[in-house]
Scaffold this active site. Sequence first.
Site, mmCIF file in Angstrom:
data_model
loop_
_atom_site.group_PDB
_atom_site.id
_atom_site.type_symbol
_atom_site.label_atom_id
_atom_site.label_comp_id
_atom_site.label_asym_id
_atom_site.label_seq_id
_atom_site.Cartn_x
_atom_site.Cartn_y
_atom_site.Cartn_z
ATOM 1 N N GLU A 154 103.832 51.538 1.193
ATOM 2 C CA GLU A 154 104.707 52.087 0.146
ATOM 3 C C GLU A 154 104.149 51.841 -1.255
ATOM 4 O O GLU A 154 104.773 51.155 -2.079
ATOM 5 C CB GLU A 154 106.114 51.494 0.258
ATOM 6 C CG GLU A 154 106.838 51.905 1.517
ATOM 7 C CD GLU A 154 108.305 51.497 1.530
ATOM 8 O OE1 GLU A 154 108.651 50.512 0.859
ATOM 9 O OE2 GLU A 154 109.097 52.156 2.218
ATOM 10 N N GLU A 307 109.146 55.054 8.820
ATOM 11 C CA GLU A 307 110.182 54.008 8.809
ATOM 12 C C GLU A 307 111.543 54.630 8.602
ATOM 13 O O GLU A 307 111.705 55.566 7.816
ATOM 14 C CB GLU A 307 109.975 53.055 7.628
ATOM 15 C CG GLU A 307 108.874 52.076 7.745
ATOM 16 C CD GLU A 307 108.863 51.142 6.531
ATOM 17 O OE1 GLU A 307 109.919 50.950 5.898
ATOM 18 O OE2 GLU A 307 107.788 50.642 6.208
ATOM 19 N N GLU A 355 114.736 39.897 4.997
ATOM 20 C CA GLU A 355 115.220 41.020 5.811
ATOM 21 C C GLU A 355 115.970 40.561 7.052
ATOM 22 O O GLU A 355 116.068 41.297 8.037
ATOM 23 C CB GLU A 355 114.044 41.940 6.124
ATOM 24 C CG GLU A 355 113.509 42.517 4.818
ATOM 25 C CD GLU A 355 112.394 43.524 4.973
ATOM 26 O OE1 GLU A 355 111.445 43.232 5.724
ATOM 27 O OE2 GLU A 355 112.465 44.587 4.336
HETATM 28 C C1 GAL Z 1 110.448 49.465 3.361
HETATM 29 C C2 GAL Z 1 109.271 48.607 3.730
HETATM 30 C C3 GAL Z 1 109.514 47.809 4.979
HETATM 31 C C4 GAL Z 1 110.885 47.215 4.982
HETATM 32 C C5 GAL Z 1 111.891 48.306 4.821
HETATM 33 C C6 GAL Z 1 113.312 47.831 4.853
HETATM 34 O O1 GAL Z 1 110.478 49.587 1.984
HETATM 35 O O2 GAL Z 1 108.110 49.370 3.859
HETATM 36 O O3 GAL Z 1 108.532 46.811 5.072
HETATM 37 O O4 GAL Z 1 110.987 46.279 3.962
HETATM 38 O O5 GAL Z 1 111.700 48.954 3.603
HETATM 39 O O6 GAL Z 1 114.228 48.879 4.688
#
Ligand code: GAL
Length: 669
Positions: A154, A307, A355
């Site tokens: 990202e 994702e 997280e």
């Molecule tokens: C994205 C990231 C992941 C995780 C995810 C959580 O921004 O690439 O590693 O943090 O969000 O929603």
Amino acid sequence: MPPSPHENTAPRVIFGGDYNPEQWPRETWDEDVRLMVEAGVNLVTVGVFSWATLEPSPGERNFAWLDEILDLLHANGIDVDLATPCASPPPWLGIEHPEILPVDQNGVRLVAGSRNQFTPASRVYRERSLAIARDLAERYVDHPAVVMWHVGNEYGQLDYGDEAAREFRAWLTRRYGTIEALNAAWGTAVWSQGYRSFEEVLPPRAMPYLVNPTQNLDFRRYSSDQMLACYDEQREAIRAVGATQPITTNFMGFFPHVDYWTWADHVDVVADDQYPDHSDANSPADTALVQDLMRSLGGGRPWMLMEQAISSTSWREHNLPKGPARGRLDSIQAVARGADGICFFQWRQSPFGAERHHSALLPHAGEDTEVFRTVCRLGADMKALAPVVGSRIDARVAVLFDWPSWWAAEEPGRPTARMATLEQLNRWYRSLWSRGIPADVVRPGASLEGYDAVLVPHSYILESDAAAEITAAVRRGASLVVGPYSGVADSRGHIHQGRSPVVLTDLLGVSGEEWGGVPDEGVTLQATADWAGAPASPITASVLAERLRADDATVLARFSSGDLTGMPALTRRAEGEGTAWYLGAVVDDAALDTVLAEALAAADVTGPVADLPAGVEAVRRGDVLFLLNHGAPATVTLDQGGRDLLTGADLGPVLSLDSGDVVALDRRG
Ligand code: GAL
């Protein structure tokens, strides 16, 4: 999309997610792969945040754990998208070389303890991240599990420090050649801003008052280019060791700090991270637009949902769990709109760290959960959808959008700060979505050949190349609809001189002289007798309105309250085989929908299902018609039935869809 070495050349939908085995003891890995197989997971992204594990101290290499997990995954038929770990440098790098750490606009240097703590401009960061990426690539280039490379994560870092200042100046020198050219482009005659040399130029750090808008615009361009340079050098390093797998990184939809048009050709597979907010009723339509953007960035090629969350996120203020139906709708929607890969963040929920409350395919509560059952069902759905892999979506509508235009449009110091590019884009797109009409998102200036309708919701920057494409499309027979406050500026952000929108006034037959905010209570519009299809309900406008003159266009509606009373608000003009509409104000949803419906009908653009019930999404991908019910129970009547790929059932033309139901009707033969 990478074929799997495990399944020969059989088409498959990629299904899986981020996997962070370094967070877990070795025993857990066996359970992980057993459950991955059970769920139908066929690919995991490994190593995204593993730099400190791979290089615990400067120059050291710790690959043993990675050797073992890649072997284990491969032995169990699970492929790997192997990440270079550069998104989160280990704390020691920032301690030894503070200049790798980013500096914000106020001069505050950010520190380790979270992630993303690097400046893309730092030479030391670049050398160190390249070194670990190169070693990783060399070691695993021939590993049979590795089917794809994932560079960084990202990209989106902004930095205003001294490292950035040096690189920004170099970028500006390449762009302008001389300081005189920069002064002219930035309009530094305003407020005594003239520079004597590039050495005097700084990033747009905290300043006493409004920042030079072209300085900001160029800094955004530079920042996007600088991140792309980071990505590119890693990609080249991976290729240099002989990698033949696709190489990519994950985009973030309409992300504000990266111009994905300039990145698109650098990724072998367009991959995107999507975290829609389902408490927003517009989210299915707005997500569909993001997915159409991803398809468009890849020139129509299948893309990959890299994702998403199976349920809650860890960063939204208030999370409504998704539940099985929504979880399924989200993934199948992406396949319907061109994705050949459906992945999640992340495989196993972390017990610790930032997280710990982010959902995962395998939750804290384990496999005996609704979430894991949803995942297993999704795995089966993805297998059933294999026949759509590689197929494309035929879009007859082009929607113009560009990052620099968005940036320039929203610079402070404008007629109204209430005009938001994405909000307008989303509003316009929802009319298409409700009719089952897909769109290609097109960069202004790119060819519009083959499109029957061209929509310009809010393109602040428009230059003559874009105007020429637009005009040619209308002459060939396309319907064009242009929204207010478009065609305002050139690529430097300088306001075009003349009646607006200067580059399109001949085509539109209407021209304006002033943009202004609309009072909070709004203004009304009155349809004229020339507008046969005018909406029955009163038309209102808000946000922004223009003082227009119809030079050579039919006036469809005039302002009927406020200072502009009696002046044209909405016009139409025929040109060649096509027709051009102009909206001189931000009109209400119903009026906007009426204009767009008229323009689509004039170009004979229809969706695959007549009278689509509200909340039901219809998309045709190749030979498969997807119907996704995001709303209340509904009945959909088709011209013919077909076999549902998801259940194998033969369905007739009248379908009763419960909330959350999805069908994928195979129309072959
Ligand atoms: C994205 C990231 C992941 C995780 C995810 C959580 O921004 O690439 O590693 O943090 O969000 O929603």
